[in-house]
Design a protein around this motif. Structure first.
Motif, PDB file in Angstrom:
ATOM      1  N   PRO B 220       0.832  -1.214   0.000  1.00 56.42           N
ATOM      2  CA  PRO B 220       0.000   0.000   0.000  1.00 56.42           C
ATOM      3  C   PRO B 220       0.864   1.259   0.000  1.00 56.42           C
ATOM      4  N   VAL B 221       1.934   1.233   0.781  1.00 57.53           N
ATOM      5  CA  VAL B 221       2.909   2.320   0.741  1.00 57.53           C
ATOM      6  C   VAL B 221       4.227   1.701   0.291  1.00 57.53           C
ATOM      7  N   ALA B 265      10.831   3.037   4.156  1.00 60.25           N
ATOM      8  CA  ALA B 265       9.837   3.689   3.307  1.00 60.25           C
ATOM      9  C   ALA B 265      10.537   4.220   2.061  1.00 60.25           C
ATOM     10  N   GLU B 267       9.874   6.600   0.225  1.00 63.02           N
ATOM     11  CA  GLU B 267      10.024   8.061   0.252  1.00 63.02           C
ATOM     12  C   GLU B 267      11.337   8.467   0.931  1.00 63.02           C
ATOM     13  N   ASP B 268      11.608   7.872   2.068  1.00 58.28           N
ATOM     14  CA  ASP B 268      12.837   8.196   2.801  1.00 58.28           C
ATOM     15  C   ASP B 268      14.065   7.775   2.011  1.00 58.28           C
ATOM     16  N   ARG B 295       5.085  19.691  -0.117  1.00 62.72           N
ATOM     17  CA  ARG B 295       3.730  19.339   0.324  1.00 62.72           C
ATOM     18  C   ARG B 295       3.738  18.782   1.737  1.00 62.72           C
ATOM     19  N   ALA B 296       4.903  18.380   2.214  1.00 58.32           N
ATOM     20  CA  ALA B 296       5.026  17.902   3.597  1.00 58.32           C
ATOM     21  C   ALA B 296       6.502  17.905   3.986  1.00 58.32           C
ATOM     22  N   TRP B 297       6.732  17.874   5.281  1.00 61.15           N
ATOM     23  CA  TRP B 297       8.102  17.714   5.763  1.00 61.15           C
ATOM     24  C   TRP B 297       8.576  16.302   5.410  1.00 61.15           C
ATOM     25  N   PRO B 298       9.820  16.157   5.039  1.00 61.35           N
ATOM     26  CA  PRO B 298      10.349  14.783   4.934  1.00 61.35           C
ATOM     27  C   PRO B 298      10.474  14.177   6.320  1.00 61.35           C
ATOM     28  N   ASN B 299      10.619  12.872   6.350  1.00 62.98           N
ATOM     29  CA  ASN B 299      10.725  12.176   7.634  1.00 62.98           C
ATOM     30  C   ASN B 299      12.159  12.303   8.158  1.00 62.98           C
ATOM     31  N   PHE B 300      12.419  13.408   8.839  1.00 55.59           N
ATOM     32  CA  PHE B 300      13.801  13.727   9.190  1.00 55.59           C
ATOM     33  C   PHE B 300      14.391  12.824  10.270  1.00 55.59           C
ATOM     34  N   THR B 301      13.624  11.922  10.831  1.00 56.05           N
ATOM     35  CA  THR B 301      14.260  10.970  11.739  1.00 56.05           C
ATOM     36  C   THR B 301      15.012   9.902  10.949  1.00 56.05           C
ATOM     37  N   THR B 317       7.241  24.534   3.475  1.00 53.67           N
ATOM     38  CA  THR B 317       5.911  23.928   3.667  1.00 53.67           C
ATOM     39  C   THR B 317       4.859  25.003   3.899  1.00 53.67           C
ATOM     40  N   LEU B 349       7.738  14.738  -2.677  1.00 54.12           N
ATOM     41  CA  LEU B 349       7.275  15.737  -1.710  1.00 54.12           C
ATOM     42  C   LEU B 349       7.197  17.141  -2.300  1.00 54.12           C
TER      43      LEU B 349
END
Lengths: 186, 389
Positions: B220-221, B265, B267-268, B295-301, B317, B349
Motif C-alpha cells: 500500500p505504501v 519507506a 520516500e525516505d 507538500r510535507a516535511w520529509p521524515n527527518f528521523t 511547507t 514531496l
C-alpha cells in the motif's frame, strides 16, 4: 506571582497512552525524569502496565543556567483537564501518536482538537511511534488527515522511536524551526 | 551529460594498490577508475608496481598491511576511517580521509600523496608524534583544511551540498551545466524507475547487478528493501553507475536471504539517494526560478538533513517560492536549497503546482509571535540540541 510551572520555558509532550511520552522526555532530559506513573486500573492496562496519571517532567539545562521544562501530559482522556494547565506558557507541543492503537488517525484528530488553541498560538510537531510493528497507517495517511483538518502550515510529522534521543531531539528541532525558520544552527 | 576527468598533477596515472580495503569499496573505486579516472589513476595488484596505496583503518588486519609497507618508503599512503581524527596523529603526515570517501576528490588526493611520498624521502623524516607538517596540499592532512573531511559537519556539508557558487537571483542569464545532474547516471535514477515499474505493475522490482540487494515492493505504501548498510549506500548513491549496471527486473518476491535486508519507506530512501547524488545540484530540466512548495516535511528521523534542511522545510511547507527565493529569504547559499529541492522531487514531496506568493523576497523576518526573548531561548535550545546530539 507566576507559579513555578509557568516561570520556566516549557515544551509539552502529549499523546495517546503508550505512545512514549514519558520515554521521550526521559530520552531528552538532563535529569532523571520525575514521573507519577501508576498501575493502570482501567482499559489502559491492556496497553501498558503503568500509565502517567498526573504529569511527568524532565529538564533541559541550557548553558546559561536557564532551564527548559519538558512536561508530559497524562495520556488518559479523563485527565484532559490538566492539559490546558500544563500547556500554559509553553513553547510548543510535541504530539506522540501510537500507531498500534485501534484508530491512530482519530487519536491524532482528537489531540489536535484538544490542543487547538495552544497550537494556534505556538506550533506542533508530531511523532508517530510503533511504526516498526504497526506500519499502517503510513505517514501519507497522517498528512492527508492534517490537510483535511486544515492545519496550516503543515506540521512536521516523523516516524519516531521515543527511546531515541536523536529522534526526540529531531522532533524538538522541527518544532523550533516551525516557530521560526529564521533560526540558524549552522 | 558531460563528466569531468579529474585533473592529474602528473603526466602518468598514479599506480594505485587497494592494499587494505573492503570488497565493496574496492568495487566502487574500481568502477570509478574504469569510468572516470583512466587518465589519473590505474589499479595495480602488487606493492612492487604501486606508487600509492589505500588503507581502510577500520578493517581488521591493518597491522599486517602496515608491515607490508615497511620496505616500501617511496609508496604514498592514503588512509581512510570513520573517525579520521582518531588516526591522524598516528599516521601523520600521511592523509587520513573521512568516510564515506568523496570519490570525486580521491584521484587528486592519491596523486598528491604519491608526490608527497617522494618529497618525504628527499627531506628529513619527520619525528614521530610531531605536529602536522605545513603542506601546501589541499588534502586532508592532520590539522590541514580537509577537502575530504575530518569532521562530520564538514563531510556532510561538502558531500551533500558541494561547493557551487550562487546563481543570479533573477532569471535571464544562462545557467552553468554543472548546476544540473542527470539522475539516470546515478542510483536514484534506477530507484525512480524501479518504483515507477513496481507501482504500475503491483509487483516487486529489483535493481540487478549491484553488489547487494536493492528492491522496491509496491505494498500500500512503497517500501525499499536493501542489504546495503547505511555507510555503503551513501558512496554508492554518489557514484555515477555504468550504464550496464542496475537493470530493473520484475520479481515475484524479494529474497530475504541476503544478509538481513532492512525495509525503509521508499520516500525516505529516495530522499537520501537523491540528496547524495545531487550534492547541491538540481535534476536536469529543473527551473531554479519556478515557484514550488514542499507538500510535507520529509521524515527527518531517517531522511538525511543536510545543513539548513530543516529551516528550508519549515519555510517551504508554508509558502510557494522558487529555490532561489527560499535561499534568499533564509540568507543561505543556493546549493543548500537545491539539495533539498532534488531530494524532495524524487521523494514525491514537491508540489509543482504554480502559485506564486507576491511577498517581497527578503531575508526571513522573525515570526510575529516570536518575541525577542523567546527567539533567543529558541536559539539556545537549538544550540543545546545540536551540541548534545
Amino acid at each position: 506571582m507566576r507559579s513555578e510551572r509557568t516561570r520556566h520555558n516549557k515544551i509539552i509532550f502529549s499523546g495517546t497512552v503508550g505512545a512514549g511520552k514519558s520515554t521521550a522526555i526521559n530520552a531528552l532530559s538532563d535529569i532523571t525524569t520525575v514521573s507519577t506513573e501508576a498501575v493502570a486500573s482501567d482499559s489502559t492496562a491492556r496497553l501498558k502496565p503503568t500509565t502517567t496519571v498526573a504529569m511527568d517532567y524532565g529538564v533541559l539545562n541550557l548553558p546559561d543556567g536557564e532551564k527548559v521544562m519538558l512536561y508530559g501530559t497524562p495520556g488518559q482522556e479523563r485527565f484532559s483537564f490538566m492539559w490546558d494547565i500544563l500547556s500554559e506558557g509553553g513553547i510548543g507541543l510535541i504530539l506522540l501518536i501510537n500507531n498500534a492503537s485501534p484508530d491512530p488517525l482519530q487519536d491524532l484528530e482528537g489531540y489536535l482538537g484538544a490542543f487547538r488553541q495552544f497550537i494556534a498560538s505556538t506550533a506542533v510537531t508530531i511523532g508517530v511511534t510503533h511504526m516498526d510493528s504497526s506500519p499502517q497507517p503510513g505517514l501519507d495517511a497522517y498528512r492527508a488527515r492534517l490537510i483535511a483538518l486544515g492545519l496550516s502550515p503543515m506540521p512536521a510529522i516523523f516516524r519516531a522511536d521515543a527511546r531515541s534521543r536523536d529522534d526526540v531531539a529531531t522532533l524538538v528541532k522541527a518544532l523550533l524551526y516551525t516557530l521560526n525558520p529564521g533560526l540558524n544552527d549552522a | 551529460m558531460t563528466r569531468a576527468q579529474p585533473s592529474s598533477p602528473t603526466e602518468h596515472p598514479s599506480a594505485l594498490l587497494l592494499l587494505h580495503v573492503g570488497s565493496m569499496d574496492a568495487r566502487l573505486i574500481g568502477l570509478s577508475i574504469e569510468r572516470h579516472w583512466t587518465r589519473s589513476v590505474r589499479l595495480v595488484e602488487t606493492l612492487e608496481e604501486a606508487q600509492v596505496v589505500l588503507i581502510d583503518c577500520d578493517r581488521p588486519g591493518i597491522e599486517a598491511a602496515l608491515d607490508q609497507l615497511a620496505g616500501h618508503p617511496r609508496i604514498g599512503i592514503v588512509y581512510y576511517a570513520f573517525h579520521p581524527k582518531d588516526h591522524a596523529l598516528r599516521f601523520q603526515p600521511r592523509p587520513v580521509l573521512g568516510k564515506p570517501l568523496n570519490l570525486e576528490a580521491l584521484p587528486a588526493t592519491l596523486n598528491q600523496a604519491r608526490v608527497d611520498a617522494a618529497h618525504m624521502i628527499a627531506a628529513a623524516p619527520p619525528r614521530p608524534m610531531a605536529p602536522a607538517l605545513a603542506v601546501s596540499s589541499p588534502v586532508a592532512y592532520p590539522r590541514a583544511p580537509a577537502p575530504l573531511g575530518h569532521s562530520l559537519m564538514t563531510d556532510d556539508e561538502r558531500d551533500l551540498c558541494g561547493g557551487m557558487d550562487d546563481i543570479p537571483t533573477t532569471p535571464g542569464s544562462s545557467l552553468p551545466d554543472k548546476l544540473f545532474f542527470n539522475p539516470d547516471d546515478y542510483l536514484i535514477g534506477r530507484l525512480q524507475q524501479a518504483l515507477a515499474l513496481a507501482s504500475a505493475s503491483g509487483r516487486p522490482h529489483l535493481i540487478s547487478g549491484l553488489p547487494r540487494l536493492i528492491g522496491i515492493e509496491p505494498r500500500p505504501v512503497p517500501v525499499c528493501i536493501t542489504a546495503f548498510r547505511e555507510n555503503q549506500l551513501r558512496p554508492l548513491a554518489m557514484t555515477q553507475l555504468p550504464e550496464s549496471t542496475g537493470r530493473i527486473v520484475s520479481t515475484p518476491i524479494i529474497g530475504e536471504a541476503d544478509s538481513q535486508p532492512v525495509h525503509r519507506a521508499a520516500e525516505d530512501f529516495l530522499w537520501n539517494a537523491a540528496a547524495w547524488a545531487a550534492r547541491g545540484r538540481l535534476p536536469a530540466g529543473s527551473d531554479p526560478y519556478q515557484p514550488v512548495r514542499l507538500r510535507a516535511w520529509p521524515n527527518f528521523t531517517y531522511a538525511f538533513a543536510s545543513p539548513h534542511a530543516m529551516r528550508i522545510a519549515a519555510l517551504w511547507t508554508r509558502m510557494h517560492a522558487s529555490p532561489v527565493e527560499i535561499a534568499t529569504r533564509l540568507g543561505i547559499p543556493h546549493r543548500y536549497v537545491f539539495s533539498v529541492y532534488s531530494a524532495a522531487s524524487f521523494a514525491g514531496l514537491l508540489d509543482t503546482t504554480a502559485k506564486h506568493e507576491n511577498a517581497p523576497v527578503a531575508p526571513f523576518p522573525p515570526a510575529p509571535s516570536d518575541k525577542p526573548a523567546r527567539g533567543s531561548v529558541l536559539s539556545r535550545i537549538l544550540r543545546k540540541l545540536r551540541d548534545a546530539v
